[in-house]
Design a protein around this motif. Structure first.
Motif, mmCIF file in Angstrom:
data_model
loop_
_atom_site.group_PDB
_atom_site.id
_atom_site.type_symbol
_atom_site.label_atom_id
_atom_site.label_comp_id
_atom_site.label_asym_id
_atom_site.label_seq_id
_atom_site.Cartn_x
_atom_site.Cartn_y
_atom_site.Cartn_z
ATOM 1 N N VAL A 145 -51.438 47.120 20.014
ATOM 2 C CA VAL A 145 -51.303 47.902 21.243
ATOM 3 C C VAL A 145 -50.112 47.339 21.999
ATOM 4 O O VAL A 145 -49.975 46.122 22.144
ATOM 5 N N VAL A 146 -49.239 48.228 22.441
ATOM 6 C CA VAL A 146 -48.051 47.813 23.187
ATOM 7 C C VAL A 146 -48.086 48.450 24.572
ATOM 8 O O VAL A 146 -48.154 49.684 24.696
ATOM 9 N N ASP A 147 -48.073 47.591 25.581
ATOM 10 C CA ASP A 147 -47.993 48.005 26.987
ATOM 11 C C ASP A 147 -49.095 48.963 27.407
ATOM 12 O O ASP A 147 -48.952 49.671 28.404
ATOM 13 N N GLY A 148 -50.172 49.040 26.656
ATOM 14 C CA GLY A 148 -51.254 49.948 26.988
ATOM 15 C C GLY A 148 -50.888 51.411 26.804
ATOM 16 O O GLY A 148 -51.666 52.291 27.165
ATOM 17 N N ARG A 149 -49.729 51.684 26.216
ATOM 18 C CA ARG A 149 -49.284 53.077 26.081
ATOM 19 C C ARG A 149 -49.331 53.596 24.654
ATOM 20 O O ARG A 149 -49.444 54.793 24.435
ATOM 21 N N VAL A 150 -49.248 52.725 23.674
ATOM 22 C CA VAL A 150 -49.335 53.150 22.275
ATOM 23 C C VAL A 150 -50.242 52.176 21.531
ATOM 24 O O VAL A 150 -50.179 50.963 21.731
ATOM 25 N N GLY A 151 -51.112 52.736 20.714
ATOM 26 C CA GLY A 151 -51.994 51.932 19.879
ATOM 27 C C GLY A 151 -51.851 52.380 18.434
ATOM 28 O O GLY A 151 -51.487 53.523 18.160
ATOM 29 N N PHE A 152 -52.131 51.489 17.533
ATOM 30 C CA PHE A 152 -51.999 51.784 16.116
ATOM 31 C C PHE A 152 -53.156 51.130 15.392
ATOM 32 O O PHE A 152 -53.434 49.943 15.597
ATOM 33 N N ILE A 153 -53.824 51.916 14.552
ATOM 34 C CA ILE A 153 -54.924 51.406 13.737
ATOM 35 C C ILE A 153 -54.577 51.728 12.288
ATOM 36 O O ILE A 153 -54.184 52.853 11.969
ATOM 37 N N THR A 154 -54.729 50.733 11.425
ATOM 38 C CA THR A 154 -54.325 50.916 10.034
ATOM 39 C C THR A 154 -55.221 50.097 9.110
ATOM 40 O O THR A 154 -56.041 49.309 9.565
ATOM 41 N N GLU A 163 -36.472 46.208 -5.017
ATOM 42 C CA GLU A 163 -35.618 45.438 -5.931
ATOM 43 C C GLU A 163 -36.414 44.858 -7.088
ATOM 44 O O GLU A 163 -35.882 44.669 -8.176
ATOM 45 N N LEU A 164 -37.685 44.541 -6.834
ATOM 46 C CA LEU A 164 -38.538 44.000 -7.893
ATOM 47 C C LEU A 164 -39.401 45.073 -8.553
ATOM 48 O O LEU A 164 -40.228 44.757 -9.404
ATOM 49 N N GLY A 165 -39.229 46.314 -8.113
ATOM 50 C CA GLY A 165 -40.015 47.399 -8.676
ATOM 51 C C GLY A 165 -41.456 47.411 -8.202
ATOM 52 O O GLY A 165 -42.323 47.987 -8.862
ATOM 53 N N ILE A 166 -41.732 46.788 -7.049
ATOM 54 C CA ILE A 166 -43.091 46.749 -6.506
ATOM 55 C C ILE A 166 -43.223 47.867 -5.478
ATOM 56 O O ILE A 166 -42.515 47.875 -4.460
ATOM 57 N N ASP A 167 -44.104 48.799 -5.757
ATOM 58 C CA ASP A 167 -44.324 49.903 -4.833
ATOM 59 C C ASP A 167 -45.038 49.411 -3.575
ATOM 60 O O ASP A 167 -45.859 48.494 -3.640
ATOM 61 N N PRO A 168 -44.748 50.046 -2.443
ATOM 62 C CA PRO A 168 -45.464 49.682 -1.222
ATOM 63 C C PRO A 168 -46.918 50.117 -1.307
ATOM 64 O O PRO A 168 -47.277 51.020 -2.042
ATOM 65 N N TRP A 169 -47.738 49.436 -0.523
ATOM 66 C CA TRP A 169 -49.154 49.727 -0.439
ATOM 67 C C TRP A 169 -49.333 51.116 0.143
ATOM 68 O O TRP A 169 -48.679 51.484 1.108
ATOM 69 N N ARG A 170 -50.227 51.872 -0.404
ATOM 70 C CA ARG A 170 -50.521 53.212 0.107
ATOM 71 C C ARG A 170 -51.787 53.137 0.951
ATOM 72 O O ARG A 170 -52.874 52.919 0.431
ATOM 73 N N ASP A 171 -51.633 53.247 2.240
ATOM 74 C CA ASP A 171 -52.769 53.204 3.152
ATOM 75 C C ASP A 171 -52.390 53.986 4.403
ATOM 76 O O ASP A 171 -51.214 54.137 4.714
ATOM 77 N N THR A 172 -53.351 54.433 5.109
ATOM 78 C CA THR A 172 -53.114 55.264 6.274
ATOM 79 C C THR A 172 -53.059 54.437 7.549
ATOM 80 O O THR A 172 -53.826 53.502 7.726
ATOM 81 N N GLY A 173 -52.145 54.821 8.420
ATOM 82 C CA GLY A 173 -52.071 54.273 9.763
ATOM 83 C C GLY A 173 -52.034 55.417 10.750
ATOM 84 O O GLY A 173 -51.471 56.477 10.466
ATOM 85 N N ILE A 174 -52.652 55.233 11.888
ATOM 86 C CA ILE A 174 -52.697 56.261 12.920
ATOM 87 C C ILE A 174 -52.170 55.675 14.225
ATOM 88 O O ILE A 174 -52.700 54.696 14.742
ATOM 89 N N GLU A 175 -51.114 56.296 14.740
ATOM 90 C CA GLU A 175 -50.578 55.968 16.062
ATOM 91 C C GLU A 175 -51.300 56.835 17.084
ATOM 92 O O GLU A 175 -51.461 58.042 16.880
#
Length: 169
Positions: A122-131, A144-156
């Motif tokens: 939470v930043v400044d009480g104005r935006v929150g993020f849950i993931t 560069e190493l061929g490692i895919d990013p994690w697939r998961d949902t985040g909600i602003e």
């Protein structure tokens, strides 16, 4: 039905943004940190001392140096064997208030079983993020190493529900 399923009431008047993958979520979180003016509340189960973890550490200590109140909670078990003490010490010396959730205690030998798997900011009480994303290279991926990013949902979340996210912190 939502209140029964979620254990909380519905809160109207919010806007949400969906982040379907870790690169977009990480970029957004670092952007919110960079834009903070008053405070940052960051809570995460696992924060690694790696390239990704240092990006967050640098961003947080930069804001703390600018006078922004920065509070961070990590989970003891999530850090065990993966995040050395000097990482937390560096954050503390940079002005970040760092707390460890539920470390082992002699007076409560089984108390450490309770974990904190929350991942929010939470930043400044104005935006929150849950993931579901933790902070580390294994979630960010490495093209560069061929490692895919994690697939998961985040909600602003922007709106009155941010106060509820902050209260949970």
């Amino acid at each position: 039905a939502l209140a029964r399923a979620a254990g909380s009431r519905s809160i109207d008047g919010n806007t949400i943004e969906h982040y379907p993958d870790s690169p977009a979520a990480i970029e957004a979180m670092l952007g919110w940190i960079a834009g903070a003016e008053r405070w940052i509340h960051l809570e995460n189960y696992i924060i690694r001392d790696d390239r990704s973890g240092r990006l967050f550490a640098d961003a947080l200590t930069t804001k703390a140096g600018e006078g922004v109140a920065v509070y961070l909670v990590y989970d003891w078990m999530g850090a065990l064997g993966k995040t050395p003490g000097h990482y937390w010490a560096s954050l503390r010396s940079g002005g970040v208030e760092v707390r460890c959730f539920n470390p082992p205690r002699l007076l409560s030998p089984l108390g450490w079983i309770q974990r904190n798997h929350r991942k929010s900011i939470v930043v400044d009480g104005r935006v929150g993020f849950i993931t579901g994303l933790c902070i580390g290279d294994e979630w960010a991926g490495d093209p560069e190493l061929g490692i895919d990013p994690w697939r998961d949902t985040g909600i602003e979340v922007v709106g009155p529900a941010v106060a509820e996210i902050e209260e949970a912190f």
